[in-house]
Design a protein around this motif. Sequence first.
Motif, PDB file in Angstrom:
ATOM      1  N   GLY A  28     -30.316   2.974 -19.171  1.00  0.00           N
ATOM      2  CA  GLY A  28     -29.301   3.088 -20.213  1.00  0.00           C
ATOM      3  C   GLY A  28     -28.803   1.733 -20.681  1.00  0.00           C
ATOM      4  O   GLY A  28     -28.622   1.501 -21.876  1.00  0.00           O
TER       5      GLY A  28
ATOM      6  N   TYR B 276     -31.663   5.653 -14.019  1.00  0.00           N
ATOM      7  CA  TYR B 276     -31.098   6.094 -15.296  1.00  0.00           C
ATOM      8  C   TYR B 276     -30.012   5.140 -15.782  1.00  0.00           C
ATOM      9  O   TYR B 276     -29.889   4.874 -16.972  1.00  0.00           O
ATOM     10  CB  TYR B 276     -30.534   7.516 -15.181  1.00  0.00           C
ATOM     11  N   TYR B 277     -29.219   4.607 -14.879  1.00  0.00           N
ATOM     12  CA  TYR B 277     -28.163   3.674 -15.276  1.00  0.00           C
ATOM     13  C   TYR B 277     -28.744   2.381 -15.830  1.00  0.00           C
ATOM     14  O   TYR B 277     -28.341   1.912 -16.890  1.00  0.00           O
ATOM     15  CB  TYR B 277     -27.260   3.388 -14.072  1.00  0.00           C
TER      16      TYR B 277
ATOM     17  N   CYS C 247     -28.198  13.523 -14.301  1.00  0.00           N
ATOM     18  CA  CYS C 247     -28.512  13.929 -12.928  1.00  0.00           C
ATOM     19  C   CYS C 247     -27.977  15.323 -12.620  1.00  0.00           C
ATOM     20  O   CYS C 247     -28.647  16.113 -11.944  1.00  0.00           O
ATOM     21  CB  CYS C 247     -27.968  12.907 -11.940  1.00  0.00           C
TER      22      CYS C 247
ATOM     23  N   THR D 297     -25.380   8.949 -17.129  1.00  0.00           N
ATOM     24  CA  THR D 297     -26.240   9.054 -15.962  1.00  0.00           C
ATOM     25  C   THR D 297     -25.823  10.237 -15.093  1.00  0.00           C
ATOM     26  O   THR D 297     -26.675  10.997 -14.615  1.00  0.00           O
ATOM     27  CB  THR D 297     -26.177   7.752 -15.130  1.00  0.00           C
TER      28      THR D 297
ATOM     29  N   SER E 140     -32.734   7.819  -8.441  1.00  0.00           N
ATOM     30  CA  SER E 140     -32.648   8.393  -9.789  1.00  0.00           C
ATOM     31  C   SER E 140     -31.418   7.884 -10.529  1.00  0.00           C
ATOM     32  O   SER E 140     -31.495   7.514 -11.699  1.00  0.00           O
ATOM     33  CB  SER E 140     -32.603   9.916  -9.716  1.00  0.00           C
ATOM     34  N   GLY E 141     -30.281   7.877  -9.853  1.00  0.00           N
ATOM     35  CA  GLY E 141     -29.059   7.411 -10.504  1.00  0.00           C
ATOM     36  C   GLY E 141     -29.149   5.960 -10.945  1.00  0.00           C
ATOM     37  O   GLY E 141     -28.772   5.611 -12.064  1.00  0.00           O
TER      38      GLY E 141
ATOM     39  N   GLN F 239     -32.284   9.558 -25.691  1.00  0.00           N
ATOM     40  CA  GLN F 239     -31.270   8.881 -24.890  1.00  0.00           C
ATOM     41  C   GLN F 239     -30.704   7.678 -25.641  1.00  0.00           C
ATOM     42  O   GLN F 239     -29.507   7.413 -25.580  1.00  0.00           O
ATOM     43  CB  GLN F 239     -31.870   8.455 -23.557  1.00  0.00           C
TER      44      GLN F 239
ATOM     45  N   GLU G 207     -22.597   4.481 -20.103  1.00  0.00           N
ATOM     46  CA  GLU G 207     -23.876   4.698 -19.441  1.00  0.00           C
ATOM     47  C   GLU G 207     -23.727   5.439 -18.123  1.00  0.00           C
ATOM     48  O   GLU G 207     -24.547   6.287 -17.781  1.00  0.00           O
ATOM     49  CB  GLU G 207     -24.602   3.363 -19.161  1.00  0.00           C
TER      50      GLU G 207
END
Length: 109
Positions: free
Chosen positions: A75, A71-72, A26, A22, A67-68, A8, A18
């Motif tokens: 990042g 990951y954001y 997802c 993301t 989750s979103g 990543q 980012e």
Amino acid sequence: MINIYILQAITLKSYPDELAMTAWICLLATIEGAIAALIMERGNPAVWAIKWNTTLLATLYCGIICSGAVYYVQGIIMRERGPVFVTAFNPLCMIIVAFMGSIFLAEKT
């Protein structure tokens, strides 16, 4: 799991958005999960029925928000500090979840 963070970080150098990354992560995880569910639940169409209750709301909240957001934020941190910083604090997430579960949800261990 650590290899995912390294990949990543490499991807973020050539693909700097980012939020779009993301969304891709997802989306691909949703497709992969749907394929696995189709394989595991073949012959049982009742599991695919959408029921409008709190289970659906909890699933959507966890998938989109949790989750979103994770990951954001990962990042952004990966871009600023690198993948080592993200993986160093990854075990801390389990401690935070256990602490918040015992405080806010009154879970007994």
